[in-house]
Design an enzyme around this catalytic site. Structure first.
Site, PDB file in Angstrom:
ATOM      1  CB  THR A  44       4.265  -3.452   1.192  1.00 15.93           C
ATOM      2  OG1 THR A  44       4.178  -2.885  -0.116  1.00 15.93           O
ATOM      3  CG2 THR A  44       2.868  -3.658   1.770  1.00 15.93           C
ATOM      4  CB  VAL A  46       8.262  -6.023  -3.452  1.00 17.44           C
ATOM      5  CG1 VAL A  46       8.460  -6.056  -4.967  1.00 17.44           C
ATOM      6  CG2 VAL A  46       9.078  -7.118  -2.784  1.00 17.44           C
ATOM      7  CB  CYS A  47       4.488  -2.079  -3.189  1.00 15.69           C
ATOM      8  SG  CYS A  47       3.536  -3.605  -3.072  1.00 15.69           S
ATOM      9  N   PRO A  48       7.119  -0.298  -3.086  1.00 18.18           N
ATOM     10  CG  PRO A  48       8.192   0.296  -1.092  1.00 18.18           C
ATOM     11  CD  PRO A  48       7.199  -0.668  -1.674  1.00 18.18           C
ATOM     12  CG  LEU A  51       4.264   1.725  -6.795  1.00 15.62           C
ATOM     13  CD1 LEU A  51       3.442   2.095  -5.575  1.00 15.62           C
ATOM     14  CD2 LEU A  51       3.418   1.717  -8.034  1.00 15.62           C
TER      15      LEU A  51
END
Length: 187
Positions: A44, A46-48, A51
């Protein structure tokens, strides 16, 4: 039941960690400080960024004795595929837990039932397995590892110094407060 100071509920899951599939359970969260970091989905937008921010600051978390566990409702196979195809995710050294059964997401009350994905939830857990910090964000709002580190340092300080509390914006080395009748109305 309030989630702050509650015990982490039992779970068993498979994680992708340092090139291997490993089993993880609530027992792994005990004996050290832990962060359980829920995010909606692999591959996706925003997720990376979140993380990757945790990965960039991972050494500082480890210096504090903290392990990070990234969790989404994807499988551990999907975590491996993402790790193998993304430069950002490829630098992650902490476990990425698969929660396709939604047990962990339900345990932490972050599952968006109708979508089958987790909210952006961050949980800081003390060595006794108690949840000490909870942060929930809207899906479009990413989190900041440096702010999480500040909160963990405050939680660790308070745990090591009973009777003291950390005021807003407290940073390591700054003054704390000792709540008393003398402080009422004077802050």
């Amino acid at each position: 039941m309030p989630i702050i100071n509650s015990q982490v509920k039992p779970f068993k899951a498979t994680a992708y960690h340092q090139g291997k599939f490993v089993e993880v359970s609530e027992a792994d969260l005990k004996g050290k400080w832990s962060v359980v970091f829920f995010y909606p989905a692999d591959f996706t937008f925003v997720c990376p960024t979140e993380l990757g921010d945790l990965a960039d600051n991972y050494a500082e978390f480890k210096d504090l004795g903290v392990e990070i566990y990234g969790v989404s409702t994807d499988t551990h196979f999907t975590h491996k595929a993402w790790h193998d195809t993304s430069d950002t995710i490829g630098k992650i050294q902490y476990p990425l837990i698969g929660d396709p059964t939604h047990v962990i997401s339900r345990n932490f009350d972050v599952l968006i039932e109708e979508a089958g994905i987790a909210d952006r939830g961050t949980f800081v857990i003390n060595p006794e397995g108690q949840i000490k910090i909870v942060e929930l964000n809207d899906g479009g709002v990413g989190r900041d590892a440096s702010e999480l580190l500040r909160k963990i340092k405050a939680a660790q300080y308070v745990a090591a110094h009973p009777g003291e509390v950390c005021p807003a914006k407290w940073k390591e080395g700054e003054a704390t407060l000792a709540p008393s009748l003398d402080l009422v109305g004077k802050i």
